[in-house]
Design an enzyme around this catalytic site. Structure first.
Site, short mmCIF file in Angstrom:
data_model
loop_
_atom_site.label_atom_id
_atom_site.label_comp_id
_atom_site.label_asym_id
_atom_site.label_seq_id
_atom_site.Cartn_x
_atom_site.Cartn_y
_atom_site.Cartn_z
N LYS A 99 6.03 -17.27 27.11
CA LYS A 99 4.82 -17.16 27.93
C LYS A 99 4.35 -18.52 28.42
CE LYS A 99 3.03 -12.65 27.21
NZ LYS A 99 1.97 -11.77 26.74
N LYS A 106 14.35 -7.05 28.66
CA LYS A 106 13.66 -5.83 28.20
C LYS A 106 12.82 -5.25 29.35
CE LYS A 106 9.28 -7.45 26.45
NZ LYS A 106 8.21 -7.47 25.54
N LYS A 165 6.26 -4.23 32.00
CA LYS A 165 5.37 -3.87 33.12
C LYS A 165 5.04 -5.08 33.99
CE LYS A 165 1.70 -3.85 29.70
NZ LYS A 165 1.64 -3.09 28.48
P1 TYM Z 1 2.56 -4.72 24.02
O1 TYM Z 1 1.26 -4.29 24.62
O2 TYM Z 1 3.38 -5.72 24.76
O3 TYM Z 1 3.49 -3.46 23.77
C1 TYM Z 1 3.03 -2.32 23.05
C2 TYM Z 1 4.19 -1.77 22.22
O4 TYM Z 1 5.31 -1.45 23.05
C3 TYM Z 1 6.49 -2.04 22.52
N1 TYM Z 1 7.39 -2.37 23.65
C4 TYM Z 1 8.66 -1.95 23.76
N2 TYM Z 1 9.42 -1.20 22.95
C5 TYM Z 1 10.69 -0.92 23.35
N3 TYM Z 1 11.23 -1.38 24.52
C6 TYM Z 1 10.50 -2.14 25.36
N4 TYM Z 1 11.03 -2.57 26.51
C7 TYM Z 1 9.15 -2.47 24.99
N5 TYM Z 1 8.15 -3.19 25.58
C8 TYM Z 1 7.09 -3.12 24.74
C9 TYM Z 1 6.00 -3.28 21.79
O5 TYM Z 1 6.92 -3.69 20.81
C10 TYM Z 1 4.71 -2.80 21.20
O6 TYM Z 1 4.93 -2.14 19.98
N6 TYM Z 1 1.19 -7.99 20.52
C11 TYM Z 1 1.31 -6.57 20.82
C12 TYM Z 1 0.00 -5.82 20.71
C13 TYM Z 1 -0.69 -5.97 19.40
C14 TYM Z 1 -0.26 -5.41 18.15
C15 TYM Z 1 -1.25 -5.78 17.21
C16 TYM Z 1 0.85 -4.64 17.78
C17 TYM Z 1 -1.86 -6.62 19.17
N7 TYM Z 1 -2.23 -6.52 17.85
C18 TYM Z 1 -1.15 -5.39 15.87
C19 TYM Z 1 0.94 -4.25 16.44
C20 TYM Z 1 -0.04 -4.61 15.51
C21 TYM Z 1 1.79 -6.42 22.24
O7 TYM Z 1 1.60 -7.28 23.07
O8 TYM Z 1 2.33 -5.21 22.53
#
Ligand code: TYM
Length: 335
Positions: free
Chosen positions: A117, A199, A202
């Site tokens: 990032k 991966k 969005k």
């Molecule tokens: P975020 O918002 O990027 O994504 C949400 C969830 O989607 C999963 N994910 C994917 N899984 C499979 N293939 C993909 N291409 C893919 N893209 C995204 C992510 O692994 C995630 O589970 N930091 C986290 C949000 C967060 C969080 C937390 C998660 C904040 N606090 C506490 C768990 C526990 C995030 O940015 O996810």
């Protein structure tokens, strides 16, 4: 006989940074729904995390509400799970500050998401972006989560949450449950439809590379048809040599429950055209009820607000217990 065994706890969050993709759904959200019967679950819209990159205020407000509505649309039940917005629950920022003081600069510097990032937002490498995983640790530890259902990209953040918790427990006794990641086999890493080395995300500039959870059936079919495959023309699972086809097989497997072997059998002798159509149709059927529910929820903003408030009240009550316990151990004077 009543089941008196205590349920294990889970927590997970999603950032409201645009409509979630099929990757978010198959990697995480689908599991959230599947797990809510067997676990005490808390799920949140991680809007505090989202401002580590700039958000346009009006758009941001809309995205938070939409993300919340989408969580209800996948079928999460506020009677079974706590569904809330992170910024409505002050304990998250409070515990994050405390944990910042128990986390080393060196360990944060090694986080690959921070490195990525910082490259993609080189004009805004803020301190929040750096300490992002500490806030995430706070989210998890506040609810004493045993498991955290996430995609594979969050594994490193989970490891740091475990490290922070173990270190704190080592100093003060058993304060936090040590959380474990819960990563699905097939959907853990859904790849871009245009470049299967990346991966699905969005924030990808090429909108053909991802399927959004609210895409219309025609759009899904179109994106699926233009998905990158290879020249072998055989539906066979081989992530190294055939990453595009293997990604489509993973998607198909998650939506239908069929394993790779069965899919290979079913499509033996058939071309990629047929296969892409089948995958597209499976995705359309998987997402259809979610899109319909979403439209319904978005029509009743007053109800959404009410549900948010209820979720936040419960989350505040539960998380306050952990925060109080933590502060007491450190030596704070509680009011
Ligand atoms: P975020 O918002 O990027 O994504 C949400 C969830 O989607 C999963 N994910 C994917 N899984 C499979 N293939 C993909 N291409 C893919 N893209 C995204 C992510 O692994 C995630 O589970 N930091 C986290 C949000 C967060 C969080 C937390 C998660 C904040 N606090 C506490 C768990 C526990 C995030 O940015 O996810």
């Amino acid at each position: 006989m009543e089941n008196t065994e205590k349920k294990k706890k889970i927590l997970s969050c999603i950032q409201p940074t645009g409509t979630p993709t099929l990757g978010n759904y198959l990697g995480a959200l689908k599991n959230w729904k599947a797990l809510e019967d067997d676990f005490d679950a808390a799920y949140a819209v991680a809007d505090l995390h989202a401002i580590t990159v700039r958000q346009e205020p009006q758009q941001f407000r809309k995205q938070i509400i939409e993300a919340y509505a989408l969580l209800l649309s996948i079928g999460l039940s506020p009677e079974k799970s706590i569904v809330f917005v992170q910024s409505h629950v002050p304990t998250h920022a409070q515990l994050a500050w405390i944990l910042n003081c128990y986390t080393q600069f060196g360990e944060m510097s090694r986080m690959t998401q921070f490195k990525d990032k910082s490259r993609s937002h080189a004009d805004n490498i803020n301190v929040g972006l750096f300490s992002y995983p500490v806030l995430m640790a706070a989210d998890i530890l506040l609810y004493q989560a045993d498991f955290v259902p996430v995609g594979a990209d969050q594994k490193q953040h989970l490891e740091i949450a475990r490290d922070i918790a173990s270190r704190f427990n080592g100093m003060y006794g058993n304060v936090f449950t040590i959380p474990e990641p819960y990563i699905p086999k097939a959907g853990a890493r859904i790849m871009s439809l245009q470049d299967p080395a990346k991966k699905m995300s969005k924030s990808d500039e090429n909108t053909k590379s991802f399927i959004s959870m609210l895409d219309k059936p025609e759009t899904i079919m179109k994106k699926m048809r233009s998905a990158v495959t290879d020249s072998e023309a055989s539906v066979r699972f081989d992530e190294e040599l055939k990453p595009g086809v293997s990604n489509l097989m993973n998607i198909y497997s998650c939506c239908t429950g069929l394993d790779h072997e069965q899919i290979e059998k079913d499509f033996a002798g058939k071309g990629y055209g047929d296969f892409k159509t089948a995958v597209g149709e499976a995705v359309v059927e998987e997402l259809r009820p979610i899109r319909e529910n979403f439209e319904m929820y978005m029509k009743d903003q007053a109800m959404l607000k009410e549900m948010m408030t209820k979720g936040a009240d419960i989350a505040t009550r539960i998380s306050q217990r952990t925060l109080d316990k933590t502060m007491k151990k450190i030596g704070y004077v509680l009011k």
